[in-house]
Design a protein around this motif. Structure first.
Motif, PDB file in Angstrom:
ATOM      1  N   ASP A 192       5.660 -10.124  -3.701  1.00  0.00           N
ATOM      2  CA  ASP A 192       7.068 -10.407  -3.956  1.00  0.00           C
ATOM      3  C   ASP A 192       7.282 -10.855  -5.406  1.00  0.00           C
ATOM      4  O   ASP A 192       8.234 -10.432  -6.062  1.00  0.00           O
ATOM      5  CB  ASP A 192       7.580 -11.468  -2.980  1.00  0.00           C
ATOM      6  N   ARG A 193       6.394 -11.695  -5.904  1.00  0.00           N
ATOM      7  CA  ARG A 193       6.504 -12.163  -7.288  1.00  0.00           C
ATOM      8  C   ARG A 193       6.374 -11.007  -8.274  1.00  0.00           C
ATOM      9  O   ARG A 193       7.074 -10.983  -9.297  1.00  0.00           O
ATOM     10  CB  ARG A 193       5.447 -13.218  -7.584  1.00  0.00           C
ATOM     11  N   ILE A 194       5.497 -10.074  -7.990  1.00  0.00           N
ATOM     12  CA  ILE A 194       5.355  -8.902  -8.859  1.00  0.00           C
ATOM     13  C   ILE A 194       6.656  -8.106  -8.857  1.00  0.00           C
ATOM     14  O   ILE A 194       7.116  -7.630  -9.901  1.00  0.00           O
ATOM     15  CB  ILE A 194       4.174  -8.009  -8.401  1.00  0.00           C
ATOM     16  N   SER A 195       7.273  -7.970  -7.695  1.00  0.00           N
ATOM     17  CA  SER A 195       8.541  -7.234  -7.610  1.00  0.00           C
ATOM     18  C   SER A 195       9.632  -7.919  -8.422  1.00  0.00           C
ATOM     19  O   SER A 195      10.433  -7.252  -9.086  1.00  0.00           O
ATOM     20  CB  SER A 195       8.978  -7.097  -6.150  1.00  0.00           C
ATOM     21  N   VAL A 196       9.665  -9.234  -8.385  1.00  0.00           N
ATOM     22  CA  VAL A 196      10.656  -9.988  -9.164  1.00  0.00           C
ATOM     23  C   VAL A 196      10.397  -9.798 -10.661  1.00  0.00           C
ATOM     24  O   VAL A 196      11.327  -9.561 -11.442  1.00  0.00           O
ATOM     25  CB  VAL A 196      10.656 -11.483  -8.778  1.00  0.00           C
TER      26      VAL A 196
END
Length: 154
Positions: free
Chosen positions: A24-28
């Motif tokens: 999720d952090r990579i997507s953000v």
């Protein structure tokens, strides 16, 4: 989908939580990078549009330098997107492997549903964001190439 009487190792659950949070952090971060590059590119093109009358009278090397800067910006954007795509692919391989040890496979099942895509009115399958976003840097590259070629052809 669900295996009701299976005991789940709490360590696997914790690793799964961590892996999904990291994905999720990579997507953000990817979305933030896209916003940055899109804003930068749009501003650059707007300034070029305003300066266009001056550019036709400017020395050719200035137009080539501006076009090259835009091309480098576009290439940087595309390369960064590719890097995020590869990183996410690896993360989801890990997540899918962890899901094999869990009673439910949320991400694997979701992907299977998306690939089936029962609403096929105007496209053959689910259009991944990565497929769409990869074209935008190429479109900007084409604009910069047109600028350079157009100025040279004058």
């Amino acid at each position: 989908m669900t295996e009701p009487h299976r005991k789940t190792d709490p360590v696997v659950v914790d690793l799964y939580k961590m892996a999904t949070e990291m994905a999720d952090r990579i997507s953000v971060r990817r979305a933030t990078a896209n916003a940055f590059f899109l804003t930068t590119q749009t501003t650059f093109v707007a300034v070029l549009g305003i300066a266009m009358p001056s550019l036709s009278a400017a020395p050719i090397w200035i137009v080539v330098a501006i076009g090259a800067a835009g091309l480098i910006l576009s290439a940087s954007w595309w390369l960064q997107l590719r890097s995020y795509r590869e990183l996410n692919a690896a993360k989801f391989r890990v997540i899918n492997t962890l899901e094999e040890q869990l009673p439910v496979k949320i991400f694997a099942d979701e992907w299977e549903i998306l690939k089936q895509d029962p609403i096929k009115r105007w496209r053959p399958r689910y259009a991944e964001l990565g497929a769409v976003e990869r074209t935008v840097p190429w479109l900007f590259s084409c604009l910069y190439l047109l600028l350079i070629v157009g100025r040279i052809a004058e």
